[in-house]
Enzyme design. Structure first.
Site, PDB file in Angstrom:
ATOM      1  N   TYR A 136       6.347 -59.752  77.225  1.00 51.73           N
ATOM      2  CA  TYR A 136       6.989 -58.511  77.533  1.00 51.73           C
ATOM      3  C   TYR A 136       6.583 -58.462  79.234  1.00 51.73           C
ATOM      4  CZ  TYR A 136       8.967 -53.758  78.028  1.00 51.73           C
ATOM      5  OH  TYR A 136       9.487 -52.493  78.405  1.00 51.73           O
ATOM      6  N   LYS A 143      10.820 -60.743  76.532  1.00 54.47           N
ATOM      7  CA  LYS A 143      11.557 -59.427  76.795  1.00 54.47           C
ATOM      8  C   LYS A 143      11.586 -59.419  78.316  1.00 54.47           C
ATOM      9  CE  LYS A 143      12.389 -54.589  76.417  1.00 54.47           C
ATOM     10  NZ  LYS A 143      11.746 -53.216  76.092  1.00 54.47           N
TER      11      LYS A 143
END
Length: 297
Positions: free
Chosen positions: A139, A167
């Site tokens: 992330y 992400k």
């Protein structure tokens, strides 16, 4: 890119964590919301992430949420559990707990506050990836953590067999394309305004906050692109922009706006936990108006 690697699906929702009015975990509501999201187009759910208020839920609550959502959706969707913290040992423990609770993968954010250099960032992710048998979605959100996962670090981390996805909230479109070109990492747009743009250059899909309220509309953008109708995909993305702006770029966290809108729609949400504060009535009314215009278009 003719074949997309989609280890966690294509249309993922960064799901809120419903609470009761007393502020406790609403597991029944979480199951109902998860079922709606999957029924209306999401093939993956990200639990215990930023939108899921992970900083203010306990480890026990995180595990309970995963188990409840798994019961609700069965094998109809992949479940990716946010486990990232500022502490490598705690994050590794979270990965093992998520695996035990029934998650299909883990979302691991860059360690925040301590601002580790890139060598330490890489070591952190590798240790967490080694801690369980679950595949890892990195992330990258430097606006919140204060530390970027640099493209060169991503390229090195892609060599780890369990680090399979990203992400992407980096707002570095050039760097993202560099990693896409040089690795097999599956990229997921973490910013709703980038869903179509990133998909067009080879991303696997998205992790959407706006999908909490409009899952069919987010899925439709990618459906149109997959069908080869790029003009329609662009039009659908543009039609979503007022809601995207209202939910993610109007000065309030997406958690706050998502819960306000879901409450207006009669869906499970409940209050936010401090230090967040709820949206005021004017904001909630405005969100509902924008949503109504989208669904009526």
């Amino acid at each position: 890119m003719t074949t997309r690697r989609r280890p966690f699906g294509r249309t993922l929702c960064a799901m809120i964590t419903p609470f009761t009015e007393a502020g406790t975990l609403d597991l029944e509501g979480a199951g109902r919301l998860a079922d709606r999201l999957v029924t209306e187009g999401c093939d993956g759910l990200v639990l215990n992430g930023t939108t899921g208020e992970s900083p203010t839920t306990t480890d026990a609550e995180k595990a309970e949420l995963i188990a409840a959502v798994r019961d609700a959706v069965g094998d109809r969707a992949t479940l990716v559990a946010g486990v990232g913290t500022a502490d490598t040992r705690h994050t590794a423990e979270g990965a093992r707990a998520a695996e035990k609770a029934g998650a299909d993968g883990v979302l691991v954010v860059t360690p925040y506050y301590s601002r580790p250099p890139q060598e330490a960032v890489s070591a952190h992710f590798r240790q967490v990836a080694d801690a369980s048998g679950l595949p890892v979605m990195l992330y990258d959100i430097p606006g919140r953590t204060g530390t970027r996962i640099e493209p060169e670090t991503m390229i090195r981390l892609a060599e780890h067999p369990r680090i399979v996805a990203v992400k992407d909230c980096s707002y570095d479109f050039l760097g993202t394309q560099k990693v896409l070109a040089e690795t097999e990492l599956a990229y997921y747009a973490g910013c709703d305004e980038h869903v179509l743009a990133l998909y067009a250059v080879g991303a696997a899909g998205c992790v959407s906050t706006v999908a909490n309220a409009a899952p069919r509309h987010i899925a439709a953008v990618l459906d149109a692109f997959d069908a080869g109708d790029t003009a329609r995909a662009a039009g659908l993305q543009q039609r979503l922009m007022p809601l995207i702006e209202a939910m993610t770029a109007a000065g309030l966290p997406g958690t706050v706006t998502a819960k306000a809108l879901l409450t207006r729609l009669g869906l499970p949400a409940g209050p936010v936990r401090p230090p967040l504060l709820p949206a005021d009535r004017e904001t909630a009314d405005g969100l509902r108006e924008v949503y109504d215009r989208l669904v009526e278009a």
